[in-house]
Scaffold this active site. Structure first.
Site: not given
Ligand code: GLY
Ligand code: MN
Ligand code: MN
Length: 448
Positions: A42, A246, A263, A274, A353, A357, A364, A387, A391, A409, A411
């Site tokens: 529930d 991730h 992060d 973010d 990456h 974004h 995102h 960001e 790595y 990283r 960001e």
């Molecule tokens: N936290 C996800 C990114 O940095 O895109």
């Molecule tokens: Mn992030």
């Molecule tokens: Mn991000």
């Protein structure tokens, strides 16, 4: 606590008007709310409204549908929602109900959601265009098809289905990409709370602490500041975990010589922040960590400096890749000239990456990055992250041991302004000396 900042009713109404201006005459737009999701038994997940629906309505209840019909003489904005129900409200909390919705939200009409099958086909009937995000709400897609088909099968009785389906996203998401003054204020508050949470976390770090204990500090600061949740699962990765992009297990102990990559950002009044920083567990970066950190920081600063109206979306990424590649060649981790490494994309084994974004109601966020195949240019009101990261996964061959397992990283969240940019998260230190000074001060305090 600081007073709440939120989007006012006039702004939600202005957004609906703007969308309707983009719609053709004799058309209709239909947007369903998010669905309540069952966790097990529930127990339900905490409800979070669909971002498109919230953007246009400000209404945060499930089982609702927003309908926009530009030029309709009896009212352009219609909401279907749950009726008041004392028993349900006893278990799950307040239901606004159609009568109160009219009073509180500025729609032209409101009906019980249970009447939608009777009312909506009549509103769709004979419209030349139906704007809808087909494919985004699978169950609701079936209902839309059902309503449209009911008009088709009734053609002998003179009803007509809409002439054309149009994807709503291309119009709505372009509006969402440009943030208003009110949105910037809310995003700034999300950024401020996130900065304060990172500062609190930074001062807790010490050898032997677990990643989840650091995550707990973030969540405590988010919620005690009025942000009801994180904008995405927080990444707190110590040691090799920092190389997993991730990583969200957050169940490992932090050891003396390691870095911990954090992060994490809160969601405040539906808007996301973010932010990433990478801290030394001991309070002091090793020489090898400093070498890599300095490259990432220089890359981030080079990328941010590319943000201004007229520059295109990919320029920050190109600037970051150039600095990272140059830095890794200098350290002997990549071989070849800058041009060769960039052409061969061999830097991608260390940085895989993109550099940012859009940011907004979604972490995102929506909005195109290319227009007719070309990178779009920055314009005032856009908000993006920057960001870059490096790595050095422990499985990479032929890397000096001192670099293995380093993941870094950095960001920040950036608003594009008339003349350049503003860093919404500027209050969070990212210089090596500043971070070490804050962490040392916290450690001294702990030992007093
Ligand atoms: N936290 C996800 C990114 O940095 O895109
Ligand atoms: Mn992030
Ligand atoms: Mn991000």
């Amino acid at each position: 606590m600081n007073p709440t900042v939120k989007i006012d009713l006039q702004e939600f109404a202005r957004r609906r008007r703007e969308l309707m201006r983009l719609m053709e005459s004799n058309s209709i737009a239909i947007l369903p709310s998010a669905r309540q999701q069952c966790r097990n038994g529930d127990v339900e997940y905490r409800f979070r409204q669909d971002s498109d629906f919230y953007y246009l309505s400000g209404f945060t209840e499930p089982e609702s549908v927003l309908v926009l019909i530009p030029g309709r003489p009896h009212g352009e904005c219609i909401l279907f929602c749950r009726e008041k129900d004392p028993l349900l409200e006893q278990w799950h909390g307040k239901i606004t109900g159609p009568e109160k919705v009219l009073e509180l939200y500025g729609f032209d009409d409101a009906f019980p959601i249970t009447d939608i099958d009777e009312i909506l086909p009549g509103l769709i009937e004979a419209k030349s265009r139906l704007y809808y995000a087909l494919g985004s709400h699978l169950e609701f897609d079936q209902r839309i098809m059902g309503w449209v088909n009911s008009l088709k099968t009734n053609q002998q009785s003179g009803t007509r289905p809409p002439g054309e389906f149009v994807h709503l996203d291309q119009f709505l998401h372009e509006l969402r990409l440009f943030k208003s003054k009110q949105e910037v204020k809310v995003l700034q508050r999300a950024a401020d709370i996130t900065v304060s949470a990172h500062k609190a976390l930074m001062q807790q770090i010490r050898p032997g602490i677990y990643e989840y204990q650091l995550e707990a500090t973030l969540l405590h600061r988010f919620m005690s500041s009025g942000a009801m949740s994180a904008a995405y699962p927080s990444i707190v990765g110590a040691g090799d975990n920092a190389c997993i992009l991730h990583y969200i297990h957050n169940d490992t102990e932090c050891n003396e010589a390691e870095l911990v990559l954090v992060d994490a950002g809160c969601e405040y009044q539906y808007y996301a922040s973010d932010v990433t920083r990478t801290y030394p567990v001991s309070g002091r970066y090793t020489t090898a960590q400093k070498e890599i950190y300095s490259i990432v920081l220089e890359a981030q600063e080079a990328a941010i400096s590319m943000i201004k109206p007229g520059n295109h979306w990919n320029q920050p990424h190109e600037a970051a890749v150039e600095v990272i590649t140059q830095g890794l060649i200098k350290l002997g981790l990549l071989t070849g000239s800058l041009e060769q490494v960039i052409a061969a994309e061999s830097y991608k084994k260390f940085t895989m990456h993109r550099t940012g974004h859009w940011l907004g109601l979604d972490v995102h966020d929506v909005g195109e990055y290319k227009i007719q195949g070309e990178w779009r240019v920055f314009e005032p009101g856009m908000v993006t992250t920057v960001e870059p990261g490096i790595y050095i996964h422990p499985s990479l061959p032929q890397i000096p041991a001192k670099y293995l397992g380093i993941g870094i990283r950095i960001e920040d969240d950036i608003l594009v302004t008339q003349n350049g940019y503003e860093v919404l998260t500027a209050d969070l230190p990212k210089d090596i000396q500043q971070i070490e000074a804050l962490m040392t001060a916290a450690s001294v305090k702990r030992h007093c």
